[in-house]
Write a protein that holds these residues in place. Sequence first.
Motif, short mmCIF file in Angstrom:
data_model
loop_
_atom_site.label_atom_id
_atom_site.label_comp_id
_atom_site.label_asym_id
_atom_site.label_seq_id
_atom_site.Cartn_x
_atom_site.Cartn_y
_atom_site.Cartn_z
N ASN A 28 9.84 19.51 24.11
CA ASN A 28 10.96 18.74 23.39
C ASN A 28 9.97 17.87 22.41
OD1 ASN A 28 12.69 16.83 22.50
ND2 ASN A 28 13.46 16.11 24.42
N LEU A 29 10.19 18.25 21.10
CA LEU A 29 9.72 17.47 19.77
C LEU A 29 10.95 16.66 19.13
CD1 LEU A 29 7.01 20.04 18.47
CD2 LEU A 29 6.87 18.31 20.40
N GLY A 30 11.73 16.39 19.87
CA GLY A 30 13.10 15.96 19.16
C GLY A 30 12.94 14.54 19.26
N GLN A 31 13.61 13.83 20.38
CA GLN A 31 13.70 12.55 20.13
C GLN A 31 12.40 11.67 20.11
OE1 GLN A 31 16.70 11.57 23.56
NE2 GLN A 31 17.16 9.94 22.43
N GLY A 32 12.47 10.71 19.50
CA GLY A 32 11.34 9.73 19.01
C GLY A 32 10.73 8.84 20.18
N PHE A 33 10.36 9.23 21.16
CA PHE A 33 9.82 8.44 22.30
C PHE A 33 8.70 9.30 22.78
CE2 PHE A 33 13.40 10.23 24.46
CZ PHE A 33 12.71 10.95 25.49
N PRO A 34 7.49 8.49 23.20
CA PRO A 34 6.31 9.24 23.76
C PRO A 34 6.57 9.86 24.86
CG PRO A 34 5.69 6.91 23.18
CD PRO A 34 7.30 7.09 22.98
N ASP A 35 5.77 10.96 25.59
CA ASP A 35 6.06 11.27 27.06
C ASP A 35 5.17 10.93 27.61
OD1 ASP A 35 4.20 12.86 25.67
OD2 ASP A 35 5.19 14.82 26.37
N PHE A 36 4.11 9.86 27.43
CA PHE A 36 3.20 9.22 28.05
C PHE A 36 3.37 7.71 28.14
CE2 PHE A 36 2.00 10.34 23.73
CZ PHE A 36 1.73 9.11 23.19
N ASP A 37 2.50 6.96 28.98
CA ASP A 37 2.77 5.61 29.27
C ASP A 37 1.85 4.88 28.27
OD1 ASP A 37 4.73 5.62 31.00
OD2 ASP A 37 3.59 5.29 32.77
N GLY A 38 1.97 3.61 27.93
CA GLY A 38 1.15 2.87 27.05
C GLY A 38 0.14 2.35 28.02
N PRO A 39 -0.73 1.39 27.54
CA PRO A 39 -1.56 0.86 28.27
C PRO A 39 -1.44 0.19 29.51
CG PRO A 39 -1.72 -0.06 26.02
CD PRO A 39 -0.56 0.92 26.12
N LYS A 40 -2.34 0.55 30.32
CA LYS A 40 -2.28 0.30 31.85
C LYS A 40 -2.15 -1.28 31.96
CE LYS A 40 -3.69 3.92 34.82
NZ LYS A 40 -3.51 5.15 33.72
N GLU A 41 -2.75 -2.03 31.23
CA GLU A 41 -2.74 -3.47 31.59
C GLU A 41 -1.38 -4.08 30.90
OE1 GLU A 41 -4.80 -1.66 29.49
OE2 GLU A 41 -5.66 -3.10 27.95
N ALA A 277 3.95 -9.48 25.20
CA ALA A 277 3.13 -10.66 24.68
C ALA A 277 1.96 -10.22 24.89
CB ALA A 277 3.53 -12.18 25.25
N LYS A 278 1.25 -9.91 26.11
CA LYS A 278 0.04 -9.38 26.27
C LYS A 278 -0.37 -8.40 25.37
CE LYS A 278 -1.36 -11.58 30.24
NZ LYS A 278 -0.70 -12.61 30.18
N GLY A 279 0.51 -7.31 25.20
CA GLY A 279 0.22 -6.16 24.22
C GLY A 279 -0.07 -6.68 22.87
N LEU A 280 0.68 -7.86 22.39
CA LEU A 280 0.38 -8.33 21.09
C LEU A 280 -0.98 -8.93 20.91
CD1 LEU A 280 4.01 -9.86 20.24
CD2 LEU A 280 2.89 -7.75 19.12
N GLU A 281 -1.59 -9.41 22.03
CA GLU A 281 -2.90 -10.04 21.87
C GLU A 281 -4.11 -8.93 22.28
OE1 GLU A 281 -1.95 -12.80 25.12
OE2 GLU A 281 -0.86 -14.27 23.80
N LEU A 282 -3.76 -7.78 22.49
CA LEU A 282 -4.82 -6.92 22.73
C LEU A 282 -5.66 -6.89 21.54
CD1 LEU A 282 -3.10 -3.61 23.99
CD2 LEU A 282 -4.42 -5.24 25.30
#
Length: 390
Positions: A28-41, A277-282
């Motif tokens: 699936n290279l269709g819909q625009g969302f990652p097939d993996f998670d973002g940062p664990k923290e 909010a935590k992500g934006l502070e990475l």
Amino acid sequence: MESARVAGFGTSVFSEMSRLAVQHQAVNLGQGFPDFDGPKEIAQAAIDAITSGANQYAVGQGNPVLRTAIAAHSQRFYGQQVDPMTEVGVTSGATEAIFAAVQGLTNPGDEVVLFEPFYDSYLASVQMAQAVPRFVRLRAPDAAHSTWWFDDAELVAAFSSRTKLVIVNTPHNPTGKIFTRAELERIGELTRKHDAVLLSDEVYEHLVFDGGTHLRPATLPGFRDFTLTVSSGGKTFSYTGWKIGWHLGRKELVSAVQKAHQWITFCAAAPFQVAIAKGLELPDSYFTGFVESYTQKRDFLSGALTKAGFEVLPCAGTYFLMARTDRHRKAGEDDVAFCKRLLLDHGVASIPPSVFYSKEHAPDVHGMVRFAFCKTDAVLSAAAERLARL
Ligand SMILES: Cc1ncc(COP(=O)(O)O)c(C=O)c1O
């Protein structure tokens, strides 16, 4: 039975392609969302927020902690100063910010300038507000243009005394175009002249490739007063399902959006606000690593598509590639039929880009296809193998 506001909305091609992809076990290279998670923290921050009680309605305008982080991020990356208390609002994704902005800033019959191809929620939002879309076509790269471009006369003609809102998306889905400073200045000049608002959708702000930097229209001289910036944590942190979006700008603009937002969702999901909010502070290393990893994915898929006989168009930002299908397309086949055949016969799901056009201009891209490369390397490799057999 249905209202005029929703008349004509069918099942989206996105859902249909995803359904077919599952049914036929396509890559699936269709819909625009990652097939993996973002940062664990960031995920851990959401878990911690839930276990420590951030589970009731948030402040409607957004958790002050997130609004402060959004303001700090704007200052850090763009030198843009906004007051987190009056000039920042949080919504359920950028999609709600756009919907609420169209509701909050236009009256029925007002006109909204949209660049085609457009992210499909724009037109739906305009239709539901009973406003009128006016289209400006982005033209595909050609001998005289190295990237997607628009005709100045067509831009001028899209404005009228009824223009209330202009929506620009940079970096641009689906073309991967980054609007140049000169283009933005021209759009801004006309927006100001017509006393309209410029809504700048920047959800791909951290996906700018090849050493480029994101140019935030609101920071151009004179733009602050009439520009509303919209972004979201979904793309930048690979948590699209959390739907944490925001908007920033002059307090009168933010307040108009918030007036609509209070009666749409009232507030975005409380624990995810804390986590984003935590992500934006990475640290900066996260953001540079993010671009590096997507640069590799873009180059890998672009190489595989080229080898398979597609003409890949330049992609300076976002996580989408547009390619011409001329070599594989059957006579008379449009992009929807091509994408279905690619899925059913070759096991690769993609998106027909005509979904990002008004009906009358859809034939512009009947010879093109959009691929999303926000996928794991294993999935991209599987797609490459299947494409190689075309
Ligand atoms: C240009 C553009 N704007 C907005 C969105 C939606 O953002 P969100 O998931 O934050 O609602 C998308 C998602 O694909 C997009 O491509």
